[in-house]
Every structure is written in structure tokens, then in C-alpha cells.
Write an enzyme that holds these catalytic residues in place. Structure first.
Site, PDB file in Angstrom:
ATOM      1  N   ARG A  11      63.525   5.251   5.858  1.00  0.00           N
ATOM      2  CA  ARG A  11      62.565   5.127   6.963  1.00  0.00           C
ATOM      3  C   ARG A  11      61.109   5.172   6.509  1.00  0.00           C
ATOM      4  O   ARG A  11      60.212   4.793   7.250  1.00  0.00           O
ATOM      5  CB  ARG A  11      62.836   6.223   8.008  1.00  0.00           C
ATOM      6  CG  ARG A  11      64.153   6.011   8.741  1.00  0.00           C
ATOM      7  CD  ARG A  11      64.636   7.267   9.466  1.00  0.00           C
ATOM      8  NE  ARG A  11      65.269   8.222   8.565  1.00  0.00           N
ATOM      9  CZ  ARG A  11      65.841   9.371   8.955  1.00  0.00           C
ATOM     10  NH1 ARG A  11      65.842   9.697  10.233  1.00  0.00           N
ATOM     11  NH2 ARG A  11      66.398  10.177   8.073  1.00  0.00           N
ATOM     12  N   THR A  74      73.787  14.795   2.909  1.00  0.00           N
ATOM     13  CA  THR A  74      73.285  16.124   2.539  1.00  0.00           C
ATOM     14  C   THR A  74      74.411  17.057   2.077  1.00  0.00           C
ATOM     15  O   THR A  74      74.202  17.891   1.196  1.00  0.00           O
ATOM     16  CB  THR A  74      72.542  16.765   3.729  1.00  0.00           C
ATOM     17  OG1 THR A  74      73.347  16.630   4.909  1.00  0.00           O
ATOM     18  CG2 THR A  74      71.207  16.090   3.971  1.00  0.00           C
ATOM     19  N   ASN A 368      12.083  14.453 -17.829  1.00  0.00           N
ATOM     20  CA  ASN A 368      12.000  13.685 -16.589  1.00  0.00           C
ATOM     21  C   ASN A 368      12.345  12.237 -16.892  1.00  0.00           C
ATOM     22  O   ASN A 368      11.734  11.613 -17.762  1.00  0.00           O
ATOM     23  CB  ASN A 368      10.606  13.770 -15.975  1.00  0.00           C
ATOM     24  CG  ASN A 368      10.599  13.109 -14.609  1.00  0.00           C
ATOM     25  OD1 ASN A 368      11.156  13.629 -13.650  1.00  0.00           O
ATOM     26  ND2 ASN A 368      10.023  11.924 -14.532  1.00  0.00           N
ATOM     27  N   ALA A 414       6.244   2.927 -19.216  1.00  0.00           N
ATOM     28  CA  ALA A 414       7.008   2.268 -18.159  1.00  0.00           C
ATOM     29  C   ALA A 414       7.360   0.848 -18.573  1.00  0.00           C
ATOM     30  O   ALA A 414       6.559   0.160 -19.191  1.00  0.00           O
ATOM     31  CB  ALA A 414       6.200   2.257 -16.870  1.00  0.00           C
TER      32      ALA A 414
HETATM   33  C1  UD1 Z   1      68.843  16.307   8.580  1.00  0.00           C
HETATM   34  C2  UD1 Z   1      69.993  17.048   9.276  1.00  0.00           C
HETATM   35  C3  UD1 Z   1      69.640  17.234  10.744  1.00  0.00           C
HETATM   36  C4  UD1 Z   1      68.338  18.011  10.861  1.00  0.00           C
HETATM   37  C5  UD1 Z   1      67.217  17.374  10.047  1.00  0.00           C
HETATM   38  C6  UD1 Z   1      66.042  18.306   9.971  1.00  0.00           C
HETATM   39  C7  UD1 Z   1      72.025  16.400   8.125  1.00  0.00           C
HETATM   40  C8  UD1 Z   1      73.262  15.587   8.171  1.00  0.00           C
HETATM   41  N1  UD1 Z   1      71.210  16.273   9.155  1.00  0.00           N
HETATM   42  O1  UD1 Z   1      68.737  15.022   9.140  1.00  0.00           O
HETATM   43  O2  UD1 Z   1      70.671  17.923  11.415  1.00  0.00           O
HETATM   44  O3  UD1 Z   1      67.958  18.110  12.221  1.00  0.00           O
HETATM   45  O4  UD1 Z   1      67.642  17.073   8.709  1.00  0.00           O
HETATM   46  O5  UD1 Z   1      64.948  17.713   9.353  1.00  0.00           O
HETATM   47  O6  UD1 Z   1      71.849  17.151   7.186  1.00  0.00           O
HETATM   48  N2  UD1 Z   1      69.199  14.253   0.829  1.00  0.00           N
HETATM   49  C9  UD1 Z   1      69.842  14.292  -0.394  1.00  0.00           C
HETATM   50  N3  UD1 Z   1      70.928  13.498  -0.614  1.00  0.00           N
HETATM   51  C10 UD1 Z   1      71.443  12.682   0.361  1.00  0.00           C
HETATM   52  C11 UD1 Z   1      70.794  12.640   1.618  1.00  0.00           C
HETATM   53  C12 UD1 Z   1      69.679  13.450   1.814  1.00  0.00           C
HETATM   54  O7  UD1 Z   1      69.421  15.030  -1.280  1.00  0.00           O
HETATM   55  O8  UD1 Z   1      72.432  11.978   0.071  1.00  0.00           O
HETATM   56  C13 UD1 Z   1      67.994  15.095   1.063  1.00  0.00           C
HETATM   57  C14 UD1 Z   1      66.764  14.276   1.362  1.00  0.00           C
HETATM   58  O9  UD1 Z   1      65.927  14.151   0.225  1.00  0.00           O
HETATM   59  C15 UD1 Z   1      66.056  15.074   2.444  1.00  0.00           C
HETATM   60  C16 UD1 Z   1      67.126  15.952   3.041  1.00  0.00           C
HETATM   61  O10 UD1 Z   1      68.222  15.880   2.190  1.00  0.00           O
HETATM   62  O11 UD1 Z   1      65.038  15.888   1.881  1.00  0.00           O
HETATM   63  C17 UD1 Z   1      67.496  15.545   4.476  1.00  0.00           C
HETATM   64  O12 UD1 Z   1      67.980  14.229   4.496  1.00  0.00           O
HETATM   65  P1  UD1 Z   1      67.611  13.218   5.690  1.00  0.00           P
HETATM   66  O13 UD1 Z   1      68.322  11.962   5.431  1.00  0.00           O
HETATM   67  O14 UD1 Z   1      66.150  13.155   5.871  1.00  0.00           O
HETATM   68  O15 UD1 Z   1      68.300  13.952   6.934  1.00  0.00           O
HETATM   69  P2  UD1 Z   1      67.893  13.829   8.471  1.00  0.00           P
HETATM   70  O16 UD1 Z   1      68.427  12.569   9.008  1.00  0.00           O
HETATM   71  O17 UD1 Z   1      66.460  14.086   8.647  1.00  0.00           O
HETATM   72 CA    CA Z   2      64.776  14.354   7.259  1.00  0.00          CA
END
Ligand code: UD1
Ligand code: CA
Length: 459
Positions: A11, A74, A368, A414
Site C-alpha cells: 500500500r 504476520t 574583512n 577593489a
Molecule cells: C495488522 C493486524 C491487524 C492490526 C494491524 C495494526 C494481522 C493479520 N493483522 O494488520 O489485526 O489491526 O496490524 O496495525 O496481523 N509483516 C511481516 N511479514 C509478513 C507480513 C507482515 O514481517 O509476512 C510485518 C510488516 O512489516 C508490518 C507488520 O508485520 O510491520 C504488520 O503487517 P501489515 O501487513 O501491515 O498488517 P495489517 O494489515 O496492518
Molecule cells: Ca500495518
């Protein structure tokens, strides 16, 4: 303590990994890392994607990095933590895209977890606009039921305003077995860490965050700008509390790493960036940009650009000056209008008043430099140095063709082009004699008038 910093960051629509985008001049990831380290955990692990350029370099050995080679969610990210790091005690997990989180809040979460004996303690927030976050679904009596991701939520669930902040304190012995049982049967086809909360054996507890600003998740550039505004306001508040006057916080931008001394006044439209240090009793701005520079006590900088410069005590700079890397102004130096200085040392109390260019030069004390002085330091192949002694009086519009050395107490006339060294105490003039033609104006004008009349008079 685990910081999740891999993932796609789609995004953001950026070629730079999301977690490296700076806020207050510092990569997002390093904010999260600083909060993690502030609570002094046994160890800090950062899950990164080794293919994302610069992420491991930003961690720079401050924590152990754990590779996540595929962005499968995550939950999958946390599952990359190897058995040697899987303790039975409390495991705090935060997301690197939540950089505004305060260490105090983390400490409060860990404390609440320790007291409760829960299997997991979640940090939740009530948001006016919960769009994009996982919602906290509660059963009768308010007991926690589940976290439902926006993509998978029913319209009724989407209307819930309580969200998952992505800040968790797990009990290790309950977390690791539950993580093994995670599946990816959801709209995104990802292994959600949020599902672990449903799989975990034991009680789920929630703690509400006090300040919802802290849990802003940065997924796109609009949220990045929102975070910047919040961090900036925090920085300005800190400085004002420490005795710095900020005339207009709306138009003042100060990076997180900048230090400003007591009783300094920052005027509107000023940007202080990078590794910058401003002393006490200074006046900075308006319309000033300072990066990676040091400004000592009592200095004044107005409508100017400084980059990699050092400004001594009580020096005055501007308006409209440009100090480039390697510039060092000693105490009480005056640099005036439309003057550019690069890689040069200007001695105490010396004045470079008006539209000059000084490059690769040393100037002594109490000299100066006349208006329009230029050091011609570049011959198309190499830079050459100019050395000007103490108390030298440089006439306006002097050009020093470097390399050249001017001794103490010398004068230049100058308009001179100085191509040879000038011994101390002498005058150097390079200029043709002035010729005066008396009565010339009248002769010239009558000639021109006569010619004009002749033209008009012709039929
Ligand atoms: C996530 C949460 C959501 C929460 C929100 C808060 C999950 C499934 N959802 O959503 O419930 O409300 O954060 O901000 O966890 N990352 C990895 N590896 C991956 C995917 C992500 O390390 O495969 C890291 C990203 O760098 C990021 C964080 O995890 O810093 C969160 O990932 P992101 O995809 O932004 O989750 P959200 O959709 O925001
Ligand atoms: Ca996020």
C-alpha cells in the site's frame, strides 16, 4: 521481544521497503526498535526479508535479525523465530510499521501480563475510524472472542470501533505450540498472527491504550504523513518544555535527533534536520534550513541554508547565506547576504559581508572580505586552496585565483584579480588606470540628439 519488519508493504507503492520510510528523519523500523529496547528485554529479534535492500543494514547489529524469505503473513513471520530463541517466559511482539508506540505503554502491557497469568495480553484501541485494522469481537459480558481482519469481517463486525493494535505480550509456553497449528484459510491466504490468539490455550486479556495516536499503523503515504505530524508535534513539545521558544509550531520542522539549547528562539518556516545541534540563546530563522550542522551559543541564522557546517558562538549568518559541507565559522564571524562558503575556515570576528563565494579557503582573524569577493578554486580538473591571513582587508570584487596565499595585514585593491601570493603588510592592486574624458557626456548626448532629429526630419 520480536519486531516484525518483513512483509510487502504494497500500500506504500514504493520501491523503498516500507519500514525504512523515515518519520522525523529516522526510519520507521528504528522507532519501533528503540521502543523495544527501552523496556530492556532479554533479547530483541527483528524479522526481516533478506531480499529487502537496506533493512538489515538499518538494524545495524542493534538486534538479532531473523529472515522471513516469503511474505506469508504476520503469523508466518513470527514462526521464523528459531527454537533457540523460543523461551517459555513472556514474548512481546510488535510491528515495525507502528513507530509511535511509547516504551511506557509497552512496559504497562508487560506488567499487566505478568500480574494476570493470561496466555496473551493484547493492546487494543478504540478508534473513531477503525478502517483497515483488525476488529476486536467480544461476546456477552464483554469477554474477548476473536480478532477479525477487515478483509474477513461482516458489516456488523466492521462497525466495531475497538481494534487490535498489533502489540501483544504472549506467554512463550502457550504461544509456540499454538503457532504450529496456524492455518491460512482467509481472504488474504496469509498466516495471521491474530488467529494465534484464538488457538492459544489459556486466557486472553486486553489492555486499552491511553493515546490512540501511539498505535497508528503505517500502511500508506497518508498514514506516513499523519505519523510525521504527530512525531513533529511531540518533538516541538519536548523542546518547548525544555525552554526553547518556537514562534510557530505549524511551520517549524525539527527532526527527532536534533538538539536545541535553552532560550533559543526558532522563528517560522524553519527546518532543522539530520544530526544538528543548536546551542543556547540562538535565533534561528525565519525561512532557514539547517542539516547536519552545529550552531554554537548566541549565534543568529536568518533566511539561510546550512549543510554540514559549524557556526561558532555569537556568529551571525544571513539573510540569504549558504554554508556548505566543511564550512567552519569561528566566534563572532559575520556572513552576510548572498554569500556561499564551502570547505573553508573563517577566523574569529572576520566579516564576509556581501555576495561572495569562498571555497577551499582559510581566512584568519579580524579580516574583512569586501563585497563580491570570489575565490576561483576550480580549474576544471582540481580544487585549489586560498589562504588569507589575519586582519587582511580584501577590496570589493577581488578574485583570488587559487592556489594563492595572502599574508597578515595585506590589502587588495577593489576589482583586482590576484594570481600571485601577496606578502604580509603589502597592497596588491591589479587594475588598469582610470581615464577621465572631461565634458564627454555633453558631447555624446548632442551627437545622439542630432542623429535622432535627422531621422525624424526625413520625408
Ligand atoms: C495488522 C493486524 C491487524 C492490526 C494491524 C495494526 C494481522 C493479520 N493483522 O494488520 O489485526 O489491526 O496490524 O496495525 O496481523 N509483516 C511481516 N511479514 C509478513 C507480513 C507482515 O514481517 O509476512 C510485518 C510488516 O512489516 C508490518 C507488520 O508485520 O510491520 C504488520 O503487517 P501489515 O501487513 O501491515 O498488517 P495489517 O494489515 O496492518
Ligand atoms: Ca500495518
Amino acid at each position: 521481544m520480536v519486531v516484525l519488519a518483513a512483509g510487502k508493504g504494497v500500500r506504500m507503492k514504493s520501491r523503498t521497503p516500507k519500514v525504512l520510510h523515515p518519520i522525523g528523519g529516522r526510519p520507521m523500523l528504528l522507532w519501533a526498535l528503540a521502543a523495544a529496547q527501552a523496556i530492556e528485554p532479554e533479547r530483541v529479534l527483528v524479522v526481516t526479508d533478506p531480499r529487502q535492500d537496506g533493512v538489515n543494514a538499518a538494524v545495524n547489529g542493534q538486534a538479532v535479525t531473523v529472515p522471513q524469505r516469503e511474505p506469508l503473513g504476520t503469523g508466518h513471520a513470527l514462526a521464523q523465530v528459531t527454537p533457540e530463541h523460543r523461551g517459555d517466559g513472556p514474548v512481546v511482539v510488535i510491528y515495525a510499521d507502528t513507530p509511535l508506540l511509547r516504551a511506557e505503554t509497552l512496559a504497562r502491557l508487560v506488567e499487566a501480563h505478568g500480574k494476570s497469568g493470561a496466555a496473551v495480553t493484547l493492546l487494543t484501541a478504540r478508534l473513531a475510524d477503525p478502517h483497515g485494522y483488525g476488529r476486536i469481537v467480544r461476546g456477552r459480558g464483554g469477554a474477548f472472542k476473536a480478532i477479525v481482519e477487515e478483509k474477513d469481517a461482516t458489516p456488523a463486525e466492521r462497525a466495531l470501533q475497538e481494534v487490535n493494535t498489533g502489540v501483544y505480550c504472549f506467554t512463550g509456553s502457550a504461544l509456540w505450540p499454538a503457532l504450529q497449528r496456524l492455518e491460512n484459510r482467509n481472504r488474504a491466504g496469509e498466516y495471521y498472527l491474530t488467529d494465534v490468539v484464538g488457538l492459544i490455550k489459556g486466557r486472553v486479556q486486553t489492555v486499552a491504550v491511553d493515546d490512540p495516536d501511539e498505535v497508528l499503523g503505517i500502511n500508506d503515504r497518508r498514514q506516513l504523513a499523519q505519523a510525521e505530524t504527530i512525531v513533529r508535534r511531540r518533538m516541538l513539545d519536548q523542546l518547548m518544555e525544555a525552554g526553547v521558544t518556537i514562534i510557530d509550531p505549524q511551520t517549524t520542522f525539527i527532526d527527532a535527533a536534533v538538539a536545541v539549547g535553552q532560550d533559543t528562539t526558532i522563528h517560522p518556516f524553519t527546518v532543522l534536520a539530520g544530526d544538528t545541534r543548536i546551542g543556547r540563546d540562538c535565533a534561528i530563522g525565519p525561512y532557514t534550513q539547517i542539516r547536519d550542522s552545529t550552531v554554537e551559543d548566541g549565534a543568529t541564522i536568518e533566511r539561510s541554508h546550512l549543510d554540514g557546517a559549524g557556526v561558532g558562538p555569537r556568529a551571525t549568518v544571513g539573510p540569504f547565506a549558504r554554508l556548505r559541507p566543511g564550512t567552519r565559522l569561528e566566534e563572532g564571524v559575520k556572513v552576510g547576504t548572498h554569500t556561499e562558503i564551502k570547505n573553508s575556515r573563517i577566523g574569529p570576528r572576520t566579516a564576509v559581508g556581501h555576495f561572495s563565494y569562498i571555497g577551499d579557503t582559510t581566512i584568519g582573524a579580524d579580516a574583512n572580505i569586501g563585497a563580491g569577493t570570489v575565490t576561483a578554486n576550480w580549474d576544471g580538473f582540481a580544487h585549489h586552496e586560498t589562504h588569507i591571513g589575519d586582519r587582511v582587508q580584501v577590496g570589493s570584487d577581488t578574485i583570488f585565483v587559487a592556489p594563492v596565499v595572502v599574508g597578515n595585514d595585506a590589502y587588495t585593491g577593489a576589482g583586482s584579480v590576484i594570481t600571485e601570493d601577496v606578502p604580509g603588510g603589502s597592497l596588491a592592486v591589479e587594475r588598469t588606470e582610470t581615464k577621465v574624458a572631461e565634458g564627454w557626456t555633453e558631447r555624446y548626448r548632442s551627437r545622439r540628439r542630432a542623429a535622432a532629429q535627422k531621422e525624424v526630419g526625413q520625408p
